[in-house]
Motif scaffolding. Structure first.
Motif, PDB file in Angstrom:
ATOM      1  N   ALA A 239      -7.591   5.400   0.387  1.00 22.96           N
ATOM      2  CA  ALA A 239      -6.640   6.518   0.447  1.00 22.96           C
ATOM      3  C   ALA A 239      -6.228   6.806   1.891  1.00 22.96           C
ATOM      4  N   ARG A 240      -7.191   6.746   2.801  1.00 24.90           N
ATOM      5  CA  ARG A 240      -6.860   6.981   4.219  1.00 24.90           C
ATOM      6  C   ARG A 240      -5.938   5.877   4.737  1.00 24.90           C
ATOM      7  N   ARG A 241      -6.261   4.649   4.396  1.00 26.03           N
ATOM      8  CA  ARG A 241      -5.422   3.532   4.863  1.00 26.03           C
ATOM      9  C   ARG A 241      -4.025   3.603   4.255  1.00 26.03           C
TER      10      ARG A 241
ATOM     11  N   ALA B 274     -12.044   6.180  -1.181  1.00 23.28           N
ATOM     12  CA  ALA B 274     -11.792   7.154  -0.110  1.00 23.28           C
ATOM     13  C   ALA B 274     -11.205   6.443   1.115  1.00 23.28           C
ATOM     14  N   GLY B 275     -11.775   5.280   1.453  1.00 20.34           N
ATOM     15  CA  GLY B 275     -11.236   4.517   2.581  1.00 20.34           C
ATOM     16  C   GLY B 275      -9.834   4.017   2.303  1.00 20.34           C
TER      17      GLY B 275
ATOM     18  N   ALA C 273      -2.280   6.149   3.275  1.00 18.97           N
ATOM     19  CA  ALA C 273      -1.462   7.167   3.946  1.00 18.97           C
ATOM     20  C   ALA C 273      -0.924   6.630   5.268  1.00 18.97           C
ATOM     21  N   SER C 274      -1.759   5.885   5.981  1.00 19.22           N
ATOM     22  CA  SER C 274      -1.332   5.312   7.262  1.00 19.22           C
ATOM     23  C   SER C 274      -0.250   4.252   7.057  1.00 19.22           C
TER      24      SER C 274
ATOM     25  N   ARG D 147     -16.666   5.322  -2.414  1.00 14.42           N
ATOM     26  CA  ARG D 147     -16.530   5.117  -0.963  1.00 14.42           C
ATOM     27  C   ARG D 147     -15.330   4.227  -0.654  1.00 14.42           C
TER      28      ARG D 147
END
Length: 309
Positions: free
Chosen positions: A183-185, A180-181, A187-188, A177
């Protein structure tokens, strides 16, 4: 000692596997707030974590306190940066005399294992220079590339599985978990700094090669010749000359670094000093590992946006 402490202390002194079977937490001692934050991210409710170095202190200049020995009491797992960065840990562990927490023991994690290291054997980011980090093995600031958290948390999860195998599945779920978080951050963050790819910057201390590589910044010089050594007037003049040649508009500094030399080269060249957190807890909003990059990316983006490049 209060009644509650008398009830809790015997439980904390049990082996981790026993405590886990009884529903108690695994006790983890990290050397830095960054590693403590990552331990908490993957351990969740299964761990109680502490950092020997308090937020805002410089781990490279850290002097062990009498309370640190007490802090190791009942520890199941020790997590260290390694590469000589927390060199003071080994003498402390020798005094603690718990074989499982020492190098090679089941209760120690060297978080640098498996990290693609930069400046191995002390070669500097500066072309033609030698020195880099006096601790020598490699530049130790690898946690400042957020992508390296995947490797760091893998080591932590393995360590927790060794000392408390009954918690391995929960830790794996937490880690998935968290990643996954992250990876999103990530990219941002990369998208936010992408317009400034290749921007030349100068650092006061040689903290930033991993961060710079991830976010495609070009560290052209380091003001401090070695950690803890103040730059000479000749060094300041040399750095200022490089900054003029390469159009450097940003000098990276940390809150706990001497500000004078960074301000001096910035004043000579029209650049600005940008203060970033090199560790969890160094600036407001950097209370955990993800917050560290949220703040640093925002501060750097705003500096470039304001004409810092």
């Amino acid at each position: 000692m209060g009644a509650l402490a008398l009830l809790v202390l015997p439980l904390l002194l049990c082996p981790a596997a026993v405590r886990a079977a009884q529903g108690g937490p695994v006790r983890v001692v990290a050397t830095t707030p960054d590693l403590k934050s990552l331990v908490e991210a993957v351990g969740g409710d299964a761990v109680v974590a502490a950092s020997l170095v308090p937020p805002g202190a410089d781990p490279e200049a850290y002097e062990v306190r009498p309370g640190d020995l007490l802090g190791l009491r009942g520890a199941d797992l020790v997590v260290r940066v390694g590469l000589g960065y927390d060199h003071w840990l080994d003498p402390l562990l020798a005094r603690h005399a718990d074989p499982k927490l020492m190098r090679g023991g089941a209760g120690q994690v060297d978080a640098s294992a498996g990290i693609p290291l930069l400046e191995v054997l002390g070669s500097s980011v500066e072309a033609g220079a030698t020195g880099g980090h006096a601790h020598g093995l490699a530049n130790p600031h690898y946690w400042l590339d957020p992508a390296n958290a995947e490797t760091i948390t893998a080591g932590i999860a393995d360590g927790l599985a060794r000392v408390a195998p009954g918690r391995a599945a929960l830790v794996a779920e937490n880690r998935g978990r968290f990643l996954a978080g992250l990876a999103r951050r990530l990219a941002s963050w990369q998208a936010r700094l992408a317009p400034y790819a290749g921007a030349p910057v100068v650092a006061y201390h040689n903290d930033w090669p991993y961060f710079a590589r991830r976010f495609r910044l070009n560290v052209v010089a380091v003001v401090e010749p070695k950690e803890g050594i103040a730059p000479s007037p000749a060094q300041l003049a040399r750095v200022a000359g490089l900054m003029r040649e390469q159009g450097v508009r940003v000098v990276l500094a940390k809150p706990n670094a001497p500000r004078g030399p960074a301000e001096a080269v910035a004043a000579r060249t029209g650049a600005r000093v940008v203060v970033l957190a090199g560790s969890v807890g160094e600036l407001s909003g950097t209370g955990d590992y993800l917050g560290l990059f949220e703040v640093d990316v925002d501060v750097l983006h705003d500096a470039f946006e304001a004409g810092g490049r």
